[in-house]
Design a protein around this motif. Structure first.
Motif, PDB file in Angstrom:
ATOM      1  N   GLY A  56       0.818  -1.214   0.000  1.00 23.88           N
ATOM      2  CA  GLY A  56       0.000   0.000   0.000  1.00 23.88           C
ATOM      3  C   GLY A  56       0.848   1.259   0.000  1.00 23.88           C
ATOM      4  N   ILE A  57       1.928   1.260   0.798  1.00 29.55           N
ATOM      5  CA  ILE A  57       2.829   2.418   0.846  1.00 29.55           C
ATOM      6  C   ILE A  57       3.474   2.649  -0.515  1.00 29.55           C
ATOM      7  N   ILE A  58       3.894   1.557  -1.155  1.00 37.36           N
ATOM      8  CA  ILE A  58       4.537   1.677  -2.470  1.00 37.36           C
ATOM      9  C   ILE A  58       3.547   2.230  -3.495  1.00 37.36           C
ATOM     10  N   VAL A  59       2.318   1.716  -3.499  1.00 39.83           N
ATOM     11  CA  VAL A  59       1.298   2.188  -4.442  1.00 39.83           C
ATOM     12  C   VAL A  59       0.997   3.662  -4.213  1.00 39.83           C
ATOM     13  N   MET A  60       0.840   4.074  -2.946  1.00 37.85           N
ATOM     14  CA  MET A  60       0.558   5.477  -2.640  1.00 37.85           C
ATOM     15  C   MET A  60       1.718   6.379  -3.046  1.00 37.85           C
ATOM     16  N   SER A  61       2.947   5.920  -2.817  1.00 36.64           N
ATOM     17  CA  SER A  61       4.118   6.702  -3.191  1.00 36.64           C
ATOM     18  C   SER A  61       4.210   6.884  -4.697  1.00 36.64           C
TER      19      SER A  61
END
Length: 196
Positions: A185-190
């Motif tokens: 999720g963090i990677i997608v948001m970034s």
């Protein structure tokens, strides 16, 4: 057992005596006091006759994957730690090592973006971290296991040792999957924030 107000261990027996710090208490032959564990190397505790049986209970069915020759001698390479790093540490309930590994990964990403370091160099460093995890994982797991066994022996009565080791050891698949989901999720948001 109840918590001792003096030493803080869950070590008060049915007679109201602390089997760790109360000298007048009925002696628990499986208990190791904090004073002993502080001055007595964990390697020496792991050389007792019951140690390998305790290790097998702690590790679970994959004991011989880590210690192929028995006697708690770790294998020199761990493929799972090499490929999935932080998730392997979480899976094996080594949360401090997982946090350190993840922190190094975020630090590396931050340095790359701030200093404009080539992605090739960053990838080489990431592979180096994976190699480090592959080489060190089994030895770190052995230290983690010995520490948890020593802590258990310090407070548990004979009938409580095996259930306590099973609870402290084994694996945490749900934790690893949750960590994977959060990181994904963090990677997608970034990526969406950067317009990728």
């Amino acid at each position: 057992m109840e918590k001792c107000q003096k030493c803080g261990n869950m070590s008060v027996n049915d007679n109201g005596e602390c089997v760790v710090c109360d000298e007048s208490a009925s002696v628990n032959p499986y208990a190791v006091s904090a004073a002993v564990t502080d001055s007595f190397p964990i390697d020496d505790i792991s050389s007792t006759p019951e140690a390998e049986e305790y290790s097998k209970v702690f590790v679970g069915s994959k004991y011989y994957s880590f210690f192929p020759h028995g006697r708690d001698i770790p294998k020199s390479w761990n493929w799972a730690a090499f490929f999935i790093g932080v998730f392997w540490f979480i899976y094996r309930k080594m949360y401090l090592y997982a946090a350190i590994y993840l922190g190094l990964g975020f630090l590396l990403t931050g340095i790359q973006s701030m200093l404009g370091i080539s992605e090739v160099i960053t990838n080489v460093i990431s592979i180096g971290m994976g190699v480090g995890a592959g080489v060190l994982a089994n030895r770190l797991y052995k230290q983690h296991m010995d520490k948890k066994i020593a802590e258990t022996l310090a407070v548990a009565q004979k009938s409580e040792i095996i259930p306590a080791l099973k609870a402290k050891g084994g694996t945490n698949l749900i934790g690893a999957l949750i960590a994977f989901g959060i990181l994904f999720g963090i990677i997608v948001m970034s990526m969406s924030a950067m317009g990728i």
